[in-house]
Design a protein around this motif. Structure first.
Motif, mmCIF file in Angstrom:
data_model
loop_
_atom_site.group_PDB
_atom_site.id
_atom_site.type_symbol
_atom_site.label_atom_id
_atom_site.label_comp_id
_atom_site.label_asym_id
_atom_site.label_seq_id
_atom_site.Cartn_x
_atom_site.Cartn_y
_atom_site.Cartn_z
ATOM 1 N N GLU A 142 47.910 17.958 -60.920
ATOM 2 C CA GLU A 142 47.446 18.710 -59.765
ATOM 3 C C GLU A 142 46.060 18.070 -59.363
ATOM 4 N N ALA B 109 45.458 15.297 -56.369
ATOM 5 C CA ALA B 109 45.263 15.543 -55.065
ATOM 6 C C ALA B 109 43.840 15.475 -54.410
ATOM 7 N N HIS C 68 45.995 10.685 -55.126
ATOM 8 C CA HIS C 68 46.671 10.815 -53.769
ATOM 9 C C HIS C 68 46.184 11.412 -52.772
ATOM 10 N N GLY C 69 46.263 10.849 -51.644
ATOM 11 C CA GLY C 69 45.633 11.471 -50.193
ATOM 12 C C GLY C 69 47.253 11.699 -49.437
ATOM 13 N N THR C 70 47.270 13.032 -48.650
ATOM 14 C CA THR C 70 48.344 13.152 -47.918
ATOM 15 C C THR C 70 48.088 12.940 -46.320
ATOM 16 N N ASP D 52 52.233 14.586 -44.261
ATOM 17 C CA ASP D 52 52.981 15.159 -45.332
ATOM 18 C C ASP D 52 53.466 14.119 -46.299
ATOM 19 N N HIS E 210 52.581 11.782 -49.516
ATOM 20 C CA HIS E 210 51.560 11.211 -50.414
ATOM 21 C C HIS E 210 51.476 9.884 -50.815
ATOM 22 N N LYS F 94 49.522 7.165 -52.931
ATOM 23 C CA LYS F 94 48.535 6.864 -53.860
ATOM 24 C C LYS F 94 47.502 6.118 -53.582
ATOM 25 N N LYS G 272 53.090 3.773 -51.078
ATOM 26 C CA LYS G 272 53.818 4.837 -50.770
ATOM 27 C C LYS G 272 54.812 5.237 -51.594
ATOM 28 N N PRO G 273 55.624 6.509 -51.681
ATOM 29 C CA PRO G 273 56.444 6.929 -52.416
ATOM 30 C C PRO G 273 57.691 5.781 -52.347
ATOM 31 N N PHE H 92 43.646 12.116 -43.498
ATOM 32 C CA PHE H 92 44.211 12.530 -44.731
ATOM 33 C C PHE H 92 43.772 13.966 -44.657
#
Length: 316
Positions: free
Chosen positions: A216, A219, A243-245, A248, A250, A252, A293-294, A315
């Motif tokens: 957690e 983030a 990570h930043g969003t 929507d 995430h 890294k 990226k994911p 972000f």
């Protein structure tokens, strides 16, 4: 000199290798049970177990060393481990990032020395390397200490310092400290058997607790300063990965550098080949140098924006 070794990750495996190559007799190694890992979640032995097995050293993997555990299985394994320690001739136990608490019953058998990855008492606890970088410390080091029941509270026997460079991540600093720890424990044991070590009680001032890193925490909050965020990116590399969003997703962030720019917190000020990916923070800004990226690979910023345009996004 016979040494029982207790440790689990790569940090500890480096120390075990150093002791073995220095000629210390190691009749037994304690390490944590095999854990599921990788995409297939297959059971994987610890780095310490892998090295010990490769050298033909006996390995013991109890779930606990606390014989008073309320879990019957853990209590039985602890009792068996205790009997194994009592029946094994040894002079000292060396502990490095074992991950299990050594109860009084274990500490009372023979002296126990710990390889701790910080300058005590600055960072006691599970994640001293991460926390030192995150806090902006300019130096850290290795402390060889006598173990007692308190958390990293024992007397200090040997200390060496290491500068924390602006480019250091937890990964790079870990490797420096692991190598230093391996060298120092050999030196400490050679001095220990000749009564050449002086135990120094830790000062009561300056104590901090290096809590275990949680996912957690990774983030990022871009309302914080660029300096704070940059430290977190370095501290959480390679685990758990800051990570930043964006929309929507995430993303890294594995590398960043401070730049002289400003704007609304989280706003991507530029994302092109000329200026790179520059993101405004609560104060100051960061140029992101490596992203992921994911499901993708770590990529330099110039490559990342080819498949994930960020210009004008934010972000959150």
């Amino acid at each position: 000199m016979k040494v029982i070794f207790a440790g689990t990750p790569e940090f500890a495996a480096v120390a075990l290798q150093s002791l073995h190559e220095a000629g210390f007799e190691i009749p037994l190694v304690l390490t944590q049970p095999d854990r599921p890992a990788g995409r297939g979640m297959q059971l994987q032995p610890s780095a310490v177990k892998q090295y010990a097995v490769s050298k033909g050293i006996e390995v013991l993997q109890p779930l606990s060393l606390r014989m008073d555990s309320k879990d019957p299985r853990r209590a039985e394994e602890a009792k068996a481990a205790h009997q194994r320690l009592l029946s094994t001739p040894y002079d000292v136990m060396v502990v490095a990032a074992y991950g299990l608490i050594l109860p009084r019953s274990t500490l009372d058998i023979k002296p126990c020395l710990n390889i701790h990855g910080s300058l005590l008492p600055r960072w006691r606890g599970a994640a001293p390397i991460h926390r030192a970088i995150e806090a902006g410390d300019t130096e850290t080091g290795i402390t060889i200490m006598e173990m007692e029941e308190g958390l990293d509270t024992g007397p200090m026997l040997l200390i060496e310092r290491v500068a924390i460079e602006d480019s250091d991540t937890t990964g790079s600093l870990h490797d420096k400290l692991a190598a230093l720890g391996g060298k120092m424990i050999v030196e400490a044991l050679n001095k220990y058997r000749h009564n050449q070590l002086e135990a120094v009680v830790q000062p009561e001032q300056g104590v901090n607790y290096a809590a275990k890193i949680s996912k957690e925490e990774a983030a990022l909050d871009f309302t914080q300063s660029a300096v704070e965020i940059g430290r977190k990116i370095r501290a959480f590399n390679p685990f758990p990965g800051a990570h930043g969003t964006v929309n929507d997703v995430h993303i890294k962030l594995w590398g960043a550098e401070l730049v002289d720019a400003s704007g609304p917190a989280g706003k991507v000020l530029s994302a092109d080949a000329q200026h790179g990916i520059v993101v405004a923070c609560g104060s100051g800004a960061l140029r992101l140098t490596q992203l992921q990226k994911p499901g993708g690979k770590r990529l330099p910023a110039a490559e990342f924006i080819k498949g994930f345009p960020l210009e004008g996004l934010r972000f959150s």
